[in-house]
Design a protein around this motif. Structure first.
Motif, short mmCIF file in Angstrom:
data_model
loop_
_atom_site.label_atom_id
_atom_site.label_comp_id
_atom_site.label_asym_id
_atom_site.label_seq_id
_atom_site.Cartn_x
_atom_site.Cartn_y
_atom_site.Cartn_z
N PRO A 34 0.81 -1.24 0.00
CA PRO A 34 0.00 0.00 0.00
C PRO A 34 0.83 1.27 0.00
O PRO A 34 0.39 2.29 -0.54
CB PRO A 34 -0.82 -0.13 1.30
N ASP A 35 2.00 1.24 0.62
CA ASP A 35 2.83 2.44 0.62
C ASP A 35 3.39 2.74 -0.78
O ASP A 35 3.70 3.88 -1.09
CB ASP A 35 4.00 2.28 1.60
N VAL A 36 3.53 1.71 -1.60
CA VAL A 36 4.01 1.90 -2.96
C VAL A 36 2.87 2.31 -3.88
O VAL A 36 3.07 3.02 -4.88
CB VAL A 36 4.68 0.61 -3.47
N ASN A 37 1.65 1.86 -3.55
CA ASN A 37 0.47 2.13 -4.38
C ASN A 37 -0.63 2.76 -3.53
O ASN A 37 -1.67 2.13 -3.28
CB ASN A 37 -0.03 0.83 -5.01
N PRO A 38 -0.41 3.97 -3.02
CA PRO A 38 -1.33 4.54 -2.02
C PRO A 38 -2.75 4.75 -2.51
O PRO A 38 -3.69 4.74 -1.72
CB PRO A 38 -0.67 5.87 -1.67
N SER A 39 -2.96 4.94 -3.81
CA SER A 39 -4.31 5.22 -4.31
C SER A 39 -4.84 4.13 -5.23
O SER A 39 -5.83 4.34 -5.94
CB SER A 39 -4.31 6.56 -5.06
N ASP A 40 -4.20 2.98 -5.20
CA ASP A 40 -4.59 1.88 -6.10
C ASP A 40 -5.30 0.79 -5.29
O ASP A 40 -4.65 -0.01 -4.61
CB ASP A 40 -3.35 1.32 -6.79
N LYS A 44 -4.02 -2.82 -3.38
CA LYS A 44 -4.27 -3.13 -1.97
C LYS A 44 -4.95 -4.49 -1.82
O LYS A 44 -4.60 -5.28 -0.94
CB LYS A 44 -5.13 -2.03 -1.34
N ASP A 45 -5.93 -4.75 -2.69
CA ASP A 45 -6.62 -6.04 -2.63
C ASP A 45 -5.65 -7.18 -2.94
O ASP A 45 -5.69 -8.25 -2.30
CB ASP A 45 -7.77 -6.06 -3.63
N LYS A 46 -4.77 -6.94 -3.90
CA LYS A 46 -3.78 -7.97 -4.26
C LYS A 46 -2.81 -8.20 -3.10
O LYS A 46 -2.43 -9.34 -2.82
CB LYS A 46 -3.02 -7.53 -5.51
N GLN A 112 -8.16 -3.49 7.01
CA GLN A 112 -7.54 -4.80 6.81
C GLN A 112 -6.13 -4.65 6.27
O GLN A 112 -5.22 -5.39 6.66
CB GLN A 112 -8.39 -5.64 5.85
N VAL A 113 -5.92 -3.67 5.41
CA VAL A 113 -4.58 -3.43 4.87
C VAL A 113 -3.62 -3.04 5.98
O VAL A 113 -2.51 -3.56 6.07
CB VAL A 113 -4.62 -2.35 3.77
N ASP A 114 -4.05 -2.11 6.85
CA ASP A 114 -3.18 -1.69 7.94
C ASP A 114 -2.92 -2.83 8.92
O ASP A 114 -1.83 -2.95 9.49
CB ASP A 114 -3.80 -0.51 8.68
N GLN A 115 -3.92 -3.68 9.14
CA GLN A 115 -3.74 -4.82 10.04
C GLN A 115 -2.68 -5.77 9.49
O GLN A 115 -1.81 -6.25 10.22
CB GLN A 115 -5.07 -5.55 10.24
#
Length: 216
Positions: A34-40, A44-46, A112-115
């Motif tokens: 997520p840090d590499v793709n903050p708005s994608d 994030k789902d992947k 869920q991403v942050d977890q």
């Protein structure tokens, strides 16, 4: 997902060796982080799918490979002193404080991403502490505290890392700096009784060790 699905998410054939699983996971996690793709959102789902697949295969391959429930502990320092012969004869193995870091718990306030990110960084923190890469552990845990400032679990990790660094500084005879970090550990997690016991032992040992240093 089925077992075959987990391998497929990582781009592997079914039954691939766990070394291949680790390599694939690291490669994909870096790509979709997520840090590499903050708005994608798709990235994030992947990232979530890749992390879940890795965890499932890790537990299947060998339970000890998966994140253990308490792999980072605070150990009392070993500071020599001029003890009596009777004390040496009756000495028992030093009591170790209980493990202070539990399994990463689900925080309902986190996405869920942050977890998943939190658990991934926890595993990295364990590696740094276990391999004595303490400056990197300090940097990681302070970054975590900025990312999750209200997370009590992260605060606990931060306090333990400060304690470990303070104990290391004692071994280097950097007394003042060691004391600052030990006190910082207490301020960071003031309600942790196990941590208080461990740091109290550290501070007492530090005081004794300082008294043994010849005065110039």
């Amino acid at each position: 997902m089925s077992l075959a699905d987990h391998y497929r998410v990582l781009g592997l054939r079914s039954g691939a060796a766990f070394t291949e699983v680790k390599v694939a996971y690291r490669r994909l996690a870096r790509r979709y982080h997520p840090d590499v793709n903050p708005s994608d959102q798709r990235a994030k789902d992947k990232f979530i799918q890749v992390t879940q697949a890795y965890q499932a295969l890790a537990e299947l391959a060998a339970p000890e490979i998966a994140l253990p429930p308490a792999a980072v502990s605070v150990a009392s320092p070993e500071v020599s002193s001029a003890g009596s012969s009777q004390e040496s004869a009756n000495a028992q193995p030093a009591a170790q404080p209980p493990d202070l870091i539990p399994r990463v718990q689900v925080n309902p306030k986190l996405s869920q991403v942050d977890q998943l990110l939190k658990q991934q960084l926890y595993e990295q923190l364990q590696q740094f502490l276990q391999t004595q890469r303490l400056p990197r552990a300090i940097a990681l845990v302070e970054g975590l505290s900025q990312r999750f400032p209200q997370d009590l679990e992260v605060r606990q990790w931060q306090a333990i890392t400060y304690q470990r660094w303070g104990r290391h500084l004692m071994e280097q005879q950097e007394w003042d700096k060691a004391e600052r970090y030990l006190q910082k550990a207490l301020r960071t997690d003031p309600h942790n009784k196990s941590l208080w016991r461990a740091v109290s032992q550290n501070l007492q040992a530090l005081k004794q060790a300082r008294g043994q240093v010849p005065q110039a």
